[in-house]
Design a protein around this motif. Sequence first.
Motif, PDB file in Angstrom:
ATOM      1  N   LEU A 109       0.842  -1.190   0.000  1.00  0.00           N
ATOM      2  CA  LEU A 109       0.000   0.000   0.000  1.00  0.00           C
ATOM      3  C   LEU A 109       0.880   1.243   0.000  1.00  0.00           C
ATOM      4  N   ARG A 110       0.656   2.088  -0.992  1.00  0.00           N
ATOM      5  CA  ARG A 110       1.364   3.377  -1.041  1.00  0.00           C
ATOM      6  C   ARG A 110       0.318   4.475  -0.912  1.00  0.00           C
ATOM      7  N   ALA A 111       0.097   4.923   0.304  1.00  0.00           N
ATOM      8  CA  ALA A 111      -0.947   5.904   0.571  1.00  0.00           C
ATOM      9  C   ALA A 111      -0.331   7.215   1.037  1.00  0.00           C
ATOM     10  N   THR A 117      -7.775   4.798   6.880  1.00  0.00           N
ATOM     11  CA  THR A 117      -8.143   3.610   6.123  1.00  0.00           C
ATOM     12  C   THR A 117      -9.438   3.818   5.346  1.00  0.00           C
ATOM     13  N   LEU A 118     -10.469   4.311   6.019  1.00  0.00           N
ATOM     14  CA  LEU A 118     -11.766   4.502   5.372  1.00  0.00           C
ATOM     15  C   LEU A 118     -11.671   5.517   4.241  1.00  0.00           C
ATOM     16  N   LEU A 152      -9.804   0.408  13.407  1.00  0.00           N
ATOM     17  CA  LEU A 152      -8.680   0.856  12.590  1.00  0.00           C
ATOM     18  C   LEU A 152      -9.099   1.737  11.415  1.00  0.00           C
ATOM     19  N   TRP A 153     -10.376   1.931  11.231  1.00  0.00           N
ATOM     20  CA  TRP A 153     -10.849   2.643  10.046  1.00  0.00           C
ATOM     21  C   TRP A 153     -10.459   4.116  10.033  1.00  0.00           C
ATOM     22  N   ASP A 154     -10.326   4.741  11.220  1.00  0.00           N
ATOM     23  CA  ASP A 154      -9.956   6.160  11.250  1.00  0.00           C
ATOM     24  C   ASP A 154      -8.483   6.363  11.595  1.00  0.00           C
ATOM     25  N   ALA A 157      -3.188   4.748   7.730  1.00  0.00           N
ATOM     26  CA  ALA A 157      -2.804   3.433   7.209  1.00  0.00           C
ATOM     27  C   ALA A 157      -1.310   3.172   7.338  1.00  0.00           C
ATOM     28  N   SER A 158      -0.520   4.219   7.462  1.00  0.00           N
ATOM     29  CA  SER A 158       0.935   4.055   7.518  1.00  0.00           C
ATOM     30  C   SER A 158       1.398   3.281   8.749  1.00  0.00           C
TER      31      SER A 158
END
Length: 255
Positions: A109-111, A117-118, A152-154, A157-158
């Motif tokens: 994942l490259r965010a 996450t959401l 984990l949705w908020d 993501a890193s």
Amino acid sequence: MTKKFDPNMVLDVRKLYKDFVLHTVDGRTVEALNGISLTVSAGEHVALAGTSGAGKSSLLKSIYRTYKPTSGEVWFQLLDGTFVDLVGLTDAELATLRGTQIGYVSQFLRAAPRRSTLDIVAKSGMQRGMDILTAREAAAVALKKLNLDEALWDVSASVLSGGEKQRINLAAGTISPPRLLLLDEPVSALDPSNREAALELIDTLTHQGVAVLAVFHDIEAMERLATRVVVLQHGVVSYEGSPKQTLAKLAGVAR
């Protein structure tokens, strides 16, 4: 000469070559793809098999234009039924198709930093035409299907684990799925329970008419999901056929 295409075809790769020049190793050239031709139709799941270095990931990246092909053609059918050669598109034209009609799910994942996450998953839905509320609702459904804890949705993501990031990648790739989805080892970091959830989600794509071209490193996933298997060796198509016929010949080649 007028090009002829099957109207059911979404992807038509013709004589694709990709060379890499190793500038730090005396400038030698490495041939990754050596004239590959293959097709993927709507509702078809084509799995790529072959040993490490056979050209599987290089093919996906050349189709998506992460790598610029050395020569050849990659014809893609647009929503209006016309075909465009992805190799000849400008970067701006290609960027318009990426994320809307063509999706790519990699192992990693490259965010953007500090994106939740959401938000990452919902953004993919919005790129494909959803309004923000519908996209967030669809993102929540996808994340639940992939067993990602709602706590984990908020979270950025890193800070998540490799397996959690991989599930976010898959959720983003499959929300309001594109016409063509490229999957590069999408379940490699998942434990058995989460792998099963991911495979179930991927299995729904062909029923939605999505053309899928995928790399998996376990035969069981290919047997379960693929409608056709294409075996690559040294950058060329060695043979192809139904999963039952093709995987019986592999004798360890796919791993």
